[in-house]
Design an enzyme around this catalytic site. Structure first.
Site, PDB file in Angstrom:
ATOM      1  N   GLY A  54      44.552  40.542  25.503  1.00 51.08           N
ATOM      2  CA  GLY A  54      44.824  41.408  24.394  1.00 51.08           C
ATOM      3  C   GLY A  54      43.740  42.234  23.635  1.00 51.08           C
ATOM      4  N   GLY A  55      42.852  41.381  23.057  1.00 48.83           N
ATOM      5  CA  GLY A  55      41.591  42.063  22.561  1.00 48.83           C
ATOM      6  C   GLY A  55      41.086  41.348  21.246  1.00 48.83           C
ATOM      7  N   ARG A  86      46.996  29.759  15.721  1.00 50.45           N
ATOM      8  CA  ARG A  86      46.305  30.935  15.533  1.00 50.45           C
ATOM      9  C   ARG A  86      46.931  32.418  15.745  1.00 50.45           C
ATOM     10  NH1 ARG A  86      43.683  33.904  19.876  1.00 50.45           N
ATOM     11  NH2 ARG A  86      45.157  32.534  21.089  1.00 50.45           N
ATOM     12  N   VAL A 125      32.352  33.584  24.898  1.00 50.01           N
ATOM     13  CA  VAL A 125      31.929  34.352  23.969  1.00 50.01           C
ATOM     14  C   VAL A 125      31.037  33.740  22.926  1.00 50.01           C
ATOM     15  CG1 VAL A 125      34.022  34.454  22.792  1.00 50.01           C
ATOM     16  CG2 VAL A 125      32.722  36.305  22.282  1.00 50.01           C
ATOM     17  N   ALA A 126      31.283  32.598  22.430  1.00 51.66           N
ATOM     18  CA  ALA A 126      30.740  31.911  21.243  1.00 51.66           C
ATOM     19  C   ALA A 126      29.217  31.468  21.821  1.00 51.66           C
ATOM     20  CB  ALA A 126      31.387  30.883  20.718  1.00 51.66           C
ATOM     21  N   GLU A 161      49.785  43.001  18.087  1.00 48.38           N
ATOM     22  CA  GLU A 161      50.310  41.653  18.769  1.00 48.38           C
ATOM     23  C   GLU A 161      51.155  40.531  17.588  1.00 48.38           C
ATOM     24  OE1 GLU A 161      47.752  39.436  21.514  1.00 48.38           O
ATOM     25  OE2 GLU A 161      45.996  41.057  20.965  1.00 48.38           O
ATOM     26  N   HIS A 185      48.095  27.547  25.822  1.00 50.38           N
ATOM     27  CA  HIS A 185      46.875  28.629  25.688  1.00 50.38           C
ATOM     28  C   HIS A 185      45.909  28.395  25.045  1.00 50.38           C
ATOM     29  CE1 HIS A 185      46.400  32.734  25.948  1.00 50.38           C
ATOM     30  NE2 HIS A 185      46.321  32.973  24.544  1.00 50.38           N
ATOM     31  N   LYS A 187      28.806  24.005  33.512  1.00 54.88           N
ATOM     32  CA  LYS A 187      29.399  23.064  34.701  1.00 54.88           C
ATOM     33  C   LYS A 187      29.742  23.926  35.970  1.00 54.88           C
ATOM     34  CE  LYS A 187      34.004  22.327  33.120  1.00 54.88           C
ATOM     35  NZ  LYS A 187      35.125  21.407  32.361  1.00 54.88           N
ATOM     36  N   GLU A 191      36.638  27.956  20.676  1.00 51.41           N
ATOM     37  CA  GLU A 191      37.684  27.315  20.750  1.00 51.41           C
ATOM     38  C   GLU A 191      37.472  26.055  20.406  1.00 51.41           C
ATOM     39  OE1 GLU A 191      40.434  28.195  23.896  1.00 51.41           O
ATOM     40  OE2 GLU A 191      41.787  26.719  23.402  1.00 51.41           O
ATOM     41  N   TRP A 196      39.484  35.913  30.841  1.00 51.04           N
ATOM     42  CA  TRP A 196      40.778  35.961  30.804  1.00 51.04           C
ATOM     43  C   TRP A 196      41.395  36.270  29.717  1.00 51.04           C
ATOM     44  CZ3 TRP A 196      41.932  35.164  35.866  1.00 51.04           C
ATOM     45  CH2 TRP A 196      41.145  34.601  36.496  1.00 51.04           C
ATOM     46  N   ALA A 197      40.838  36.679  28.525  1.00 56.11           N
ATOM     47  CA  ALA A 197      41.460  37.063  27.300  1.00 56.11           C
ATOM     48  C   ALA A 197      41.696  38.373  27.596  1.00 56.11           C
ATOM     49  CB  ALA A 197      40.336  37.018  26.124  1.00 56.11           C
ATOM     50  N   ARG A 249      53.163  33.444  17.333  1.00 55.74           N
ATOM     51  CA  ARG A 249      53.414  33.201  18.656  1.00 55.74           C
ATOM     52  C   ARG A 249      54.175  31.868  18.710  1.00 55.74           C
ATOM     53  NH1 ARG A 249      47.934  33.863  21.692  1.00 55.74           N
ATOM     54  NH2 ARG A 249      48.692  35.934  21.362  1.00 55.74           N
ATOM     55  N   HIS A 308      51.361  29.914  24.843  1.00 56.52           N
ATOM     56  CA  HIS A 308      51.763  31.446  24.774  1.00 56.52           C
ATOM     57  C   HIS A 308      53.099  31.833  25.387  1.00 56.52           C
ATOM     58  CE1 HIS A 308      51.204  35.735  25.632  1.00 56.52           C
ATOM     59  NE2 HIS A 308      50.111  35.615  24.885  1.00 56.52           N
TER      60      HIS A 308
HETATM   61  C1  SIN Z   1      47.363  38.021  24.503  1.00 58.25           C
HETATM   62  O1  SIN Z   1      46.829  38.885  25.148  1.00 58.25           O
HETATM   63  O2  SIN Z   1      48.572  37.971  24.551  1.00 58.25           O
HETATM   64  C2  SIN Z   1      46.685  36.720  24.113  1.00 58.25           C
HETATM   65  C3  SIN Z   1      45.548  36.981  23.455  1.00 58.25           C
HETATM   66  C4  SIN Z   1      45.176  35.905  22.608  1.00 58.25           C
HETATM   67  O3  SIN Z   1      45.588  34.873  22.684  1.00 58.25           O
HETATM   68  O4  SIN Z   1      44.766  36.086  21.199  1.00 58.25           O
END
Ligand code: SIN
Length: 541
Positions: free
Chosen positions: A52-53, A386, A18-19, A122, A351, A39, A375, A49-50, A287, A238
């Site tokens: 949650g949002g 985070r 994304v960045a 979350e 994570h 690469k 990241e 793979w993200a 978390r 995570h």
């Molecule tokens: C998750 O959906 O639990 C992960 C989201 C995140 O790492 O910010």
């Protein structure tokens, strides 16, 4: 390594998450000639793979008592005393604008009632402010929109080329990037600006939510180029990663925290709640707190160490679960689990790296012409832990800002002249034996560390590694893993307290008097990690 080709650019972006893509699009729109290097294939990064949002407080679309101020407060609480307050405030305040630009670029978020976006909650969030796409496929949608934009623009996408070294001018400014393809052919991109957007470091550990490209490449490139890193010791695990069998290795499916945000609870093998009485937010505690509680519960299991707990989401019907969390549902099905009728076996896995290359909130590092975003960077937003779903937002905000910083630095003449580059051949580097490194890191530098274990890792890393000139992607990655493991273990050894994601068995408490500071690490003349200074965050809650 055979010498191959040379090319010119105004900006080289390393990474297609994304960045990186946000920065590349913004820089192209500002008239810069941009080459994006990856690469692997363009869509192979961590972003997709993200689940949650994106955590963001949008005007007119939030809980009645929510605000950007409250999002800032939650971020600082989660960060356990190491957030940089100004960085948090400025990055989160830019969130709504960044999300609006992303939606203009074509990203579609899930709709909720009253023509507003759906929002979930979350860990560590005191309000429903996480917007999502495709149920639990937010990263995939963000990446789809940005990649579509990139493919329509006049930027060059160079796939299957690994970044080997940043080249410099005699004055120490960036002059470009050496890359190598899988056949070992070296290419040189001459450019006065390089933006590292290489993502995370999950492959330092045996089990992770990160894909196999997450090998800490950008942190290693930056260290070797003379940049500083900080907060590396804070690796977020995570708590709810699908446990599909003892001995499973590599990337494992995430069970998004939003499942807990919408009512699921953690239970142990006897059915007892894991988070009851541990934290006022219980299953939605930050978390680091939840992962540590899971590890404690596993260690207390009758008969010794157990290896997983359960996430009980049986309050939801199968159809409701499948519609809201299609990615998690599919992973459960693959593992033969029906989340509507049986609890999901889960365990913590690596994570997110909360630290990284020290940058300003505009992505500038201390090396002229070297930028980092996402990241791989440490802006001060995350502190020691985070807050969930702040990372896609950071990538969007800082990606845009970094591109603007590059354009401004070009215009002001602050960058080096790539024609004056002193092109050295890539140097021989220690290259790790990856399975051994992952085993050492998982045993001694994951959740729960102590002096003796960290020493074991440091000594083993020093003795086990062969030195060679990286001949292709595998070598580049294993050299990066070696260097970053060494730097991480060094920082973890220095920090003699427990805070956020960094838990020391031999220094159990948090010690604000001594340790409310970020440890800034660079390489000494022998190429070993060394403490450069510490950033005192004493004024920050
Ligand atoms: C998750 O959906 O639990 C992960 C989201 C995140 O790492 O910010």
């Amino acid at each position: 390594m055979s010498s191959g080709w040379e090319a010119d650019a105004d900006l080289v972006v390393v990474g297609t998450g994304v960045a990186g893509l946000t920065a590349a699009l913004e820089a192209t729109a500002r008239g810069l000639r941009v080459v994006v290097v990856t690469k692997a294939e363009a869509d192979a990064g961590n972003t997709r793979w993200a689940q949650g949002g994106v955590a963001v407080v949008l005007p007119g679309e939030h809980d009645p008592d929510d605000s950007v101020r409250r999002h800032i407060d939650d971020t600082i609480v989660a960060g356990a005393g190491l957030c940089d307050l100004e960085a948090v405030a400025t990055i989160l305040s830019d969130g709504p604008g960044a999300v609006a630009r992303l939606r203009d670029a074509g990203a579609v978020f899930d709709a909720g009632p009253h023509q507003r976006l759906a929002r979930t909650r979350e860990g560590g969030h005191t309000a429903f402010r996480v917007i999502h796409a495709g149920g639990d496929a937010t990263g995939a949608e963000v990446e789809r929109a940005l990649l579509a934009g990139a493919r329509n623009r006049a930027l060059t996408l160079l796939e299957r080329h690994s970044a080997v070294a940043v080249s410099k001018t005699p004055a120490g400014a960036v002059a470009g990037l050496a890359v190598v393809d899988d056949g070992g052919t070296l290419g040189r991109l001459r450019a006065p600006a390089v933006l590292l957007a290489t993502g995370g470091l999950g492959q330092l550990y045996e089990t992770t939510t990160n894909p196999d490209v997450a090998t800490a490449d950008g942190v290693a490139l930056a260290l070797r180029a003379g940049a500083m890193v900080a907060d590396l010791e804070f690796v977020q695990f995570h708590p709810t990663v699908l446990h599909n069998g003892r001995g499973a290795r590599g990337r494992r499916p995430l069970v998004t925290e939003a499942v807990r945000g919408e009512g699921a609870v953690l239970v142990d093998g006897a059915g007892a709640r894991v988070m009851a009485g541990v934290h006022p937010l219980e299953d939605l505690a930050p978390r680091d707190v939840v992962s540590a509680a899971v590890i404690r519960r596993l260690a207390e299991a009758p008969g010794g160490i157990d290896d997983h707990v359960f996430l009980d989401a049986t309050h939801r019907s199968g159809e409701a679960f499948r519609t809201r969390f299609p990615t998690v549902y599919a992973a459960c099905q693959d593992a033969g689990i029906d989340p509507a009728t049986e609890p999901i076996p889960v365990a913590p896995a690596a994570h997110f790296g909360c630290g990284g290359v020290v940058t300003s909130v505009d992505g500038r590092s201390c090396v002229p012409g070297l930028y980092a975003a996402g990241e791989v960077a440490r802006t001060g937003l995350h502190g020691a832990n985070r807050l969930a779903s702040n990372s896609l937002l950071e990538g969007l905000v800082v990606g845009t800002r970094a591109a603007r910083a590059v354009a401004a630095d070009h215009a002001s003449g602050a960058l080096g002249d790539p024609r004056t580059a002193t092109e050295a051949e890539p140097a021989a580097q220690p290259v790790a034996d990856r399975p051994v490194l992952q085993q050492l890191m998982s045993r001694h530098a994951a959740i729960g560390r102590d002096h003796d274990g960290l020493e074991v890792v440091a000594k083993s890393l020093d003795s086990m590694s062969e030195r060679r000139v990286p001949r292709g992607r595998g070598d580049v990655e294993d050299a990066a893993l070696h260097l970053v493991a060494r730097a991480l273990v060094f920082a973890a050894g220095e920090r003699q307290e427990s805070r956020g994601c960094h838990l020391r068995h031999d220094h159990a408490g948090r010690d604000d008097e001594r340790w409310r500071r970020s440890l800034v690490v660079g390489l000494d003349d022998a190429g070993q990690p060394a403490l450069v200074r510490s950033l005192d965050l004493g004024g920050v809650a």
